[in-house]
Design a protein around this motif. Sequence first.
Motif, PDB file in Angstrom:
ATOM      1  N   TRP A 133       0.796  -1.005   0.090  1.00  0.00           N
ATOM      2  CA  TRP A 133      -0.057  -0.077   0.018  1.00  0.00           C
ATOM      3  C   TRP A 133       0.832   1.263  -0.011  1.00  0.00           C
ATOM      4  CZ3 TRP A 133      -5.621   0.572   0.859  1.00  0.00           C
ATOM      5  CH2 TRP A 133      -5.937   2.148   1.590  1.00  0.00           C
ATOM      6  N   ARG A 134       1.818   1.401   0.840  1.00  0.00           N
ATOM      7  CA  ARG A 134       2.703   2.394   0.872  1.00  0.00           C
ATOM      8  C   ARG A 134       3.475   2.500  -0.240  1.00  0.00           C
ATOM      9  NH1 ARG A 134       3.699   4.870   5.537  1.00  0.00           N
ATOM     10  NH2 ARG A 134       5.728   5.433   5.066  1.00  0.00           N
ATOM     11  N   MET A 135       3.963   1.378  -0.902  1.00  0.00           N
ATOM     12  CA  MET A 135       4.774   1.568  -1.999  1.00  0.00           C
ATOM     13  C   MET A 135       4.056   2.094  -3.188  1.00  0.00           C
ATOM     14  SD  MET A 135       6.368  -1.581  -4.563  1.00  0.00           S
ATOM     15  CE  MET A 135       4.941  -1.576  -5.509  1.00  0.00           C
ATOM     16  N   LEU A 136       2.856   1.762  -3.504  1.00  0.00           N
ATOM     17  CA  LEU A 136       1.813   2.433  -4.499  1.00  0.00           C
ATOM     18  C   LEU A 136       1.859   3.899  -4.042  1.00  0.00           C
ATOM     19  CD1 LEU A 136      -0.984  -0.435  -4.545  1.00  0.00           C
ATOM     20  CD2 LEU A 136       0.821   0.123  -6.414  1.00  0.00           C
ATOM     21  N   LEU A 137       1.877   4.416  -3.080  1.00  0.00           N
ATOM     22  CA  LEU A 137       1.767   5.936  -2.690  1.00  0.00           C
ATOM     23  C   LEU A 137       3.094   6.360  -2.926  1.00  0.00           C
ATOM     24  CD1 LEU A 137      -0.679   5.612   0.233  1.00  0.00           C
ATOM     25  CD2 LEU A 137      -1.017   6.336  -2.225  1.00  0.00           C
ATOM     26  N   ASN A 138       4.055   5.737  -3.046  1.00  0.00           N
ATOM     27  CA  ASN A 138       5.463   6.210  -2.991  1.00  0.00           C
ATOM     28  C   ASN A 138       5.969   6.552  -1.669  1.00  0.00           C
ATOM     29  OD1 ASN A 138       8.168   6.901  -4.291  1.00  0.00           O
ATOM     30  ND2 ASN A 138       7.283   9.065  -4.603  1.00  0.00           N
ATOM     31  N   ARG A 139       5.581   6.259  -0.454  1.00  0.00           N
ATOM     32  CA  ARG A 139       5.956   6.459   0.828  1.00  0.00           C
ATOM     33  C   ARG A 139       6.974   5.430   1.339  1.00  0.00           C
ATOM     34  NH1 ARG A 139       1.226   9.264   2.648  1.00  0.00           N
ATOM     35  NH2 ARG A 139       0.422  10.413   0.727  1.00  0.00           N
ATOM     36  N   ILE A 140       7.647   4.625   0.585  1.00  0.00           N
ATOM     37  CA  ILE A 140       8.613   3.684   1.031  1.00  0.00           C
ATOM     38  C   ILE A 140       9.811   4.802   1.203  1.00  0.00           C
ATOM     39  CG2 ILE A 140      10.029   1.712   0.555  1.00  0.00           C
ATOM     40  CD1 ILE A 140       7.226   1.116   1.372  1.00  0.00           C
ATOM     41  N   LEU A 141      10.691   4.453   2.409  1.00  0.00           N
ATOM     42  CA  LEU A 141      11.898   5.311   2.858  1.00  0.00           C
ATOM     43  C   LEU A 141      13.140   4.884   1.969  1.00  0.00           C
ATOM     44  CD1 LEU A 141      11.130   6.223   6.432  1.00  0.00           C
ATOM     45  CD2 LEU A 141      10.585   7.292   4.499  1.00  0.00           C
ATOM     46  N   VAL A 142      13.142   4.968   0.593  1.00  0.00           N
ATOM     47  CA  VAL A 142      14.177   4.734  -0.131  1.00  0.00           C
ATOM     48  C   VAL A 142      14.958   6.170  -0.147  1.00  0.00           C
ATOM     49  CG1 VAL A 142      13.466   2.971  -1.763  1.00  0.00           C
ATOM     50  CG2 VAL A 142      12.939   5.637  -2.429  1.00  0.00           C
ATOM     51  N   ALA A 143      16.250   6.116  -0.528  1.00  0.00           N
ATOM     52  CA  ALA A 143      17.200   7.151  -0.166  1.00  0.00           C
ATOM     53  C   ALA A 143      16.540   8.558  -0.718  1.00  0.00           C
ATOM     54  CB  ALA A 143      18.537   6.692  -0.771  1.00  0.00           C
ATOM     55  N   CYS A 144      16.174   8.514  -1.994  1.00  0.00           N
ATOM     56  CA  CYS A 144      15.794   9.709  -2.738  1.00  0.00           C
ATOM     57  C   CYS A 144      14.643  10.467  -2.059  1.00  0.00           C
ATOM     58  CB  CYS A 144      15.471   9.411  -4.096  1.00  0.00           C
ATOM     59  SG  CYS A 144      17.019   9.421  -5.086  1.00  0.00           S
ATOM     60  N   ASN A 145      13.512   9.666  -1.364  1.00  0.00           N
ATOM     61  CA  ASN A 145      12.452   9.853  -0.762  1.00  0.00           C
ATOM     62  C   ASN A 145      12.954  10.621   0.753  1.00  0.00           C
ATOM     63  OD1 ASN A 145      10.699   9.066  -2.705  1.00  0.00           O
ATOM     64  ND2 ASN A 145       9.887   7.421  -1.613  1.00  0.00           N
TER      65      ASN A 145
END
Length: 253
Positions: A133-145
């Motif tokens: 769900w969070r991945m689809l919202l681009n809420r995953i805490l990857v480096a650029c985010n």
Amino acid sequence: MGIGDQTHFWKDKWCSDLALKDTFPGLYKIEANKNCMVSERVMIDEKAVFIGDWKRPPRRGIESEELVRVRDVVAGSRFCNRPDSWLWKGDLTRSFSVHSLRNLMAQKLYDGGTLQSFFWINWILIKINCFVWRMLLNRILVACNLVEKGIVLNSTVCAMCGNVEEYVDHVFFSCSFSSLIWNWFSSWCGVMPLIPSCMEDFLLCLKAPFIGKKRKKLFLALLYTVLWFIWKARNSLVFNNRRCSPFRTADDI
């Protein structure tokens, strides 16, 4: 609205989108019991009649005007001979369900095209569903985010391949590590090569037609699990300095 025995006359939104205390602040100020119920302020005979109880009589001007208006509001309201009950506006059945709440959130809060493609799979862990769900919202805490949130990092390059900046699309779909996992997944499932290169490709996978709901549910459960283990492998390297091979990750899946 039933007989008004469980609804606050002034504080609850029982006859409009605003509470009466906000619509008629002058009368609310001189109300003797601000926590009174609707049944204490409305007498139902041939029609509903407002019965006030004041600290002092309403004065001419604004208070008198509000008194006339509140009487009209009460007279125009509908009551039933039963206890008050809550109705859920998010579904035509008026009954609350998690499914209807999710659909309402998709319509009100987020981009419908992305979020409405999500399916909750109760065969897998709740945390995996929430993660996708969070991945689809681009809420995953990857480096650029993280950088966009103001967090200073030494590098925003993908830890898995070391070649490209770490965005969500790259980590899960175009990184050399994740591409190997998707190749393995396609071979294991016996389907044509399934290597989504970005979020849009993944959404097409979620919308793909299937023969039977169980087959689609199983396929989506596998997709979610692949994403979860890609993320676990990435975190193992970033936080524990332990690199997982694609083959080991495939075995874990």
